[in-house]
Write a protein that holds these residues in place. Structure first.
Motif, PDB file in Angstrom:
ATOM      1  N   PRO A 140       8.325  29.943  34.281  1.00  0.00           N
ATOM      2  CA  PRO A 140       8.026  29.247  33.017  1.00  0.00           C
ATOM      3  C   PRO A 140       9.275  28.816  32.256  1.00  0.00           C
ATOM      4  CG  PRO A 140       6.576  31.131  33.264  1.00  0.00           C
ATOM      5  CD  PRO A 140       7.582  31.221  34.367  1.00  0.00           C
ATOM      6  N   LEU A 141      10.298  29.673  32.263  1.00  0.00           N
ATOM      7  CA  LEU A 141      11.551  29.300  31.606  1.00  0.00           C
ATOM      8  C   LEU A 141      12.202  28.128  32.315  1.00  0.00           C
ATOM      9  CD1 LEU A 141      13.749  29.801  29.504  1.00  0.00           C
ATOM     10  CD2 LEU A 141      14.748  31.500  31.048  1.00  0.00           C
ATOM     11  N   LEU A 142      12.158  28.141  33.642  1.00  0.00           N
ATOM     12  CA  LEU A 142      12.692  27.009  34.406  1.00  0.00           C
ATOM     13  C   LEU A 142      11.968  25.726  34.024  1.00  0.00           C
ATOM     14  CD1 LEU A 142      14.421  25.875  36.761  1.00  0.00           C
ATOM     15  CD2 LEU A 142      12.499  26.426  38.271  1.00  0.00           C
ATOM     16  N   TYR A 143      10.665  25.800  33.893  1.00  0.00           N
ATOM     17  CA  TYR A 143       9.880  24.614  33.518  1.00  0.00           C
ATOM     18  C   TYR A 143      10.341  24.061  32.166  1.00  0.00           C
ATOM     19  CZ  TYR A 143       5.812  21.652  32.683  1.00  0.00           C
ATOM     20  OH  TYR A 143       4.997  20.573  32.442  1.00  0.00           O
ATOM     21  N   LEU A 144      10.530  24.941  31.201  1.00  0.00           N
ATOM     22  CA  LEU A 144      10.931  24.491  29.868  1.00  0.00           C
ATOM     23  C   LEU A 144      12.325  23.876  29.884  1.00  0.00           C
ATOM     24  CD1 LEU A 144       9.617  27.441  27.665  1.00  0.00           C
ATOM     25  CD2 LEU A 144       8.619  25.158  27.936  1.00  0.00           C
ATOM     26  N   LEU A 145      13.240  24.459  30.651  1.00  0.00           N
ATOM     27  CA  LEU A 145      14.606  23.928  30.709  1.00  0.00           C
ATOM     28  C   LEU A 145      14.633  22.543  31.353  1.00  0.00           C
ATOM     29  CD1 LEU A 145      16.628  27.121  31.740  1.00  0.00           C
ATOM     30  CD2 LEU A 145      16.692  25.931  29.535  1.00  0.00           C
ATOM     31  N   VAL A 146      13.914  22.382  32.444  1.00  0.00           N
ATOM     32  CA  VAL A 146      13.886  21.077  33.116  1.00  0.00           C
ATOM     33  C   VAL A 146      13.168  20.053  32.243  1.00  0.00           C
ATOM     34  CG1 VAL A 146      13.051  19.827  35.143  1.00  0.00           C
ATOM     35  CG2 VAL A 146      14.023  22.110  35.413  1.00  0.00           C
ATOM     36  N   LEU A 147      12.106  20.468  31.589  1.00  0.00           N
ATOM     37  CA  LEU A 147      11.392  19.556  30.687  1.00  0.00           C
ATOM     38  C   LEU A 147      12.300  19.107  29.548  1.00  0.00           C
ATOM     39  CD1 LEU A 147       8.668  18.244  29.872  1.00  0.00           C
ATOM     40  CD2 LEU A 147       8.186  20.323  28.571  1.00  0.00           C
ATOM     41  N   GLY A 148      13.004  20.046  28.932  1.00  0.00           N
ATOM     42  CA  GLY A 148      13.913  19.695  27.843  1.00  0.00           C
ATOM     43  C   GLY A 148      15.070  18.826  28.291  1.00  0.00           C
ATOM     44  N   ASP A 149      15.482  19.001  29.551  1.00  0.00           N
ATOM     45  CA  ASP A 149      16.593  18.228  30.092  1.00  0.00           C
ATOM     46  C   ASP A 149      16.266  16.744  30.162  1.00  0.00           C
ATOM     47  OD1 ASP A 149      19.099  17.794  31.317  1.00  0.00           O
ATOM     48  OD2 ASP A 149      18.180  17.859  33.296  1.00  0.00           O
ATOM     49  N   ALA A 150      14.980  16.412  30.186  1.00  0.00           N
ATOM     50  CA  ALA A 150      14.588  15.005  30.223  1.00  0.00           C
ATOM     51  C   ALA A 150      14.951  14.286  28.935  1.00  0.00           C
ATOM     52  CB  ALA A 150      13.080  14.884  30.482  1.00  0.00           C
ATOM     53  N   GLY A 193      17.590  28.789  42.956  1.00  0.00           N
ATOM     54  CA  GLY A 193      17.654  28.576  44.400  1.00  0.00           C
ATOM     55  C   GLY A 193      18.573  29.585  45.061  1.00  0.00           C
ATOM     56  N   ALA A 194      19.696  29.879  44.404  1.00  0.00           N
ATOM     57  CA  ALA A 194      20.623  30.885  44.932  1.00  0.00           C
ATOM     58  C   ALA A 194      20.004  32.278  44.893  1.00  0.00           C
ATOM     59  CB  ALA A 194      21.926  30.858  44.134  1.00  0.00           C
ATOM     60  N   LEU A 195      19.316  32.610  43.803  1.00  0.00           N
ATOM     61  CA  LEU A 195      18.684  33.926  43.688  1.00  0.00           C
ATOM     62  C   LEU A 195      17.549  34.085  44.691  1.00  0.00           C
ATOM     63  CD1 LEU A 195      18.569  34.388  39.810  1.00  0.00           C
ATOM     64  CD2 LEU A 195      20.022  35.591  41.448  1.00  0.00           C
ATOM     65  N   ALA A 196      16.873  33.005  45.014  1.00  0.00           N
ATOM     66  CA  ALA A 196      15.797  33.082  45.997  1.00  0.00           C
ATOM     67  C   ALA A 196      16.320  33.538  47.354  1.00  0.00           C
ATOM     68  CB  ALA A 196      15.110  31.718  46.129  1.00  0.00           C
ATOM     69  N   VAL A 197      17.563  33.161  47.669  1.00  0.00           N
ATOM     70  CA  VAL A 197      18.161  33.563  48.945  1.00  0.00           C
ATOM     71  C   VAL A 197      18.712  34.977  48.874  1.00  0.00           C
ATOM     72  CG1 VAL A 197      20.058  33.086  50.565  1.00  0.00           C
ATOM     73  CG2 VAL A 197      18.671  31.213  49.662  1.00  0.00           C
ATOM     74  N   SER A 206      15.338  37.088  38.496  1.00  0.00           N
ATOM     75  CA  SER A 206      14.710  36.584  39.719  1.00  0.00           C
ATOM     76  C   SER A 206      13.330  37.172  39.941  1.00  0.00           C
ATOM     77  CB  SER A 206      15.606  36.887  40.922  1.00  0.00           C
ATOM     78  OG  SER A 206      15.670  38.282  41.176  1.00  0.00           O
ATOM     79  N   GLY A 207      13.126  38.422  39.530  1.00  0.00           N
ATOM     80  CA  GLY A 207      11.831  39.056  39.732  1.00  0.00           C
ATOM     81  C   GLY A 207      10.919  39.015  38.521  1.00  0.00           C
ATOM     82  N   SER A 208      11.350  38.336  37.472  1.00  0.00           N
ATOM     83  CA  SER A 208      10.574  38.316  36.236  1.00  0.00           C
ATOM     84  C   SER A 208       9.431  37.306  36.301  1.00  0.00           C
ATOM     85  CB  SER A 208      11.495  37.973  35.061  1.00  0.00           C
ATOM     86  OG  SER A 208      10.741  37.778  33.887  1.00  0.00           O
TER      87      SER A 208
END
Length: 241
Positions: free
Chosen positions: A53-63, A78-82, A46-48
């Protein structure tokens, strides 16, 4: 000091520490260090600086590959943000939206440049049925189909490729797909955030429960939207699934 005296002093200090802090958990005991390690990992994620960037790659690949856990990654962050206060919910939504839009646009570009028959998997029976299904629905209600397909992984891929192959105007496609990507990103992020806000137990519990809840809710949404999309073209003789 004699050796026996040293041992006695060490024993006394350890005993006193044990009374103050409680027993030290064994790494081989359930609920010991393993849970702490997972929690520490989630906190580090969460603090990294590479979380988004990793989230971006995962969502991009999911397409392109529905087995990539893009939705789960958005929900987990979203859960970690809370629970941890970072990354910011707005940042998660923006990154997820940008990646989803880019992935969908690339699928559209693939369909527009190479068509729907270049690769072997495109000529498989299920893929051809999906493309025919998407073509009919895009001809009838393109905006509705583009928006709702964003929430159905396999339908999303078929619709985006077909939209490109049928030369759906790019400006119209990008506007509708962009709005759909934003709605999807908000939805996935809020599922994780809301679950984490109401479920006690720290980041590990929040992430696990929110992802499981999101998967179950996603399956229900998929079923409802898929039924809705089938209804748009009922009577045409082609159906998906």
């Amino acid at each position: 000091m004699p050796r026996t005296g040293v041992r006695a002093e060490v024993f006394t200090r350890c005993t006193a520490a044990g009374h103050r802090t409680g027993p030290v958990p064994s790494p081989f005991t359930a609920g010991g260090y393993q849970g702490d390690m997972v929690e520490d990992l989630l906190v580090a994620v969460s603090g990294s600086t590479w979380a988004l960037p990793l989230l971006y790659l995962l969502v991009l690949g999911d397409a392109f590959l529905v087995v990539i856990p893009g939705e789960a990654a958005v929900t987990a962050l979203g859960a970690l943000a809370v629970t941890q206060g970072e990354p910011a919910l707005a940042a998660i939504v923006l990154v997820a939206t940008a990646a989803a839009l880019m992935g969908d646009a690339l699928c559209y570009l693939v369909g527009r440049t190479i068509g729907l028959e270049r690769w072997r998997w495109m000529r498989a029976s299920r893929a051809r049925t999906a493309f025919a299904w998407a073509r009919l629905r895009l001809e009838r209600r393109a905006a509705v189909v583009l928006f709702t397909a964003r929430f159905i992984p396999f339908a999303r891929l078929a619709v985006n490729l077909t939209a490109g192959a049928t030369k759906l105007p790019a400006p119209r496609y990008l506007v509708v797909t962009g709005l759909a990507a934003l709605a999807w990103a908000i939805y996935q992020t809020l599922v994780g955030a809301v679950v984490a806000a109401f479920v006690p137990g720290g980041p590990v519990v929040a992430v696990v429960v929110s992802v499981v809840f999101a998967v179950g809710l996603g399956l229900a949404v998929d079923a409802v939207l898929a039924r809705r999309l089938r209804g748009l073209g009922r009577g045409t003789g082609t159906d998906l699934g």
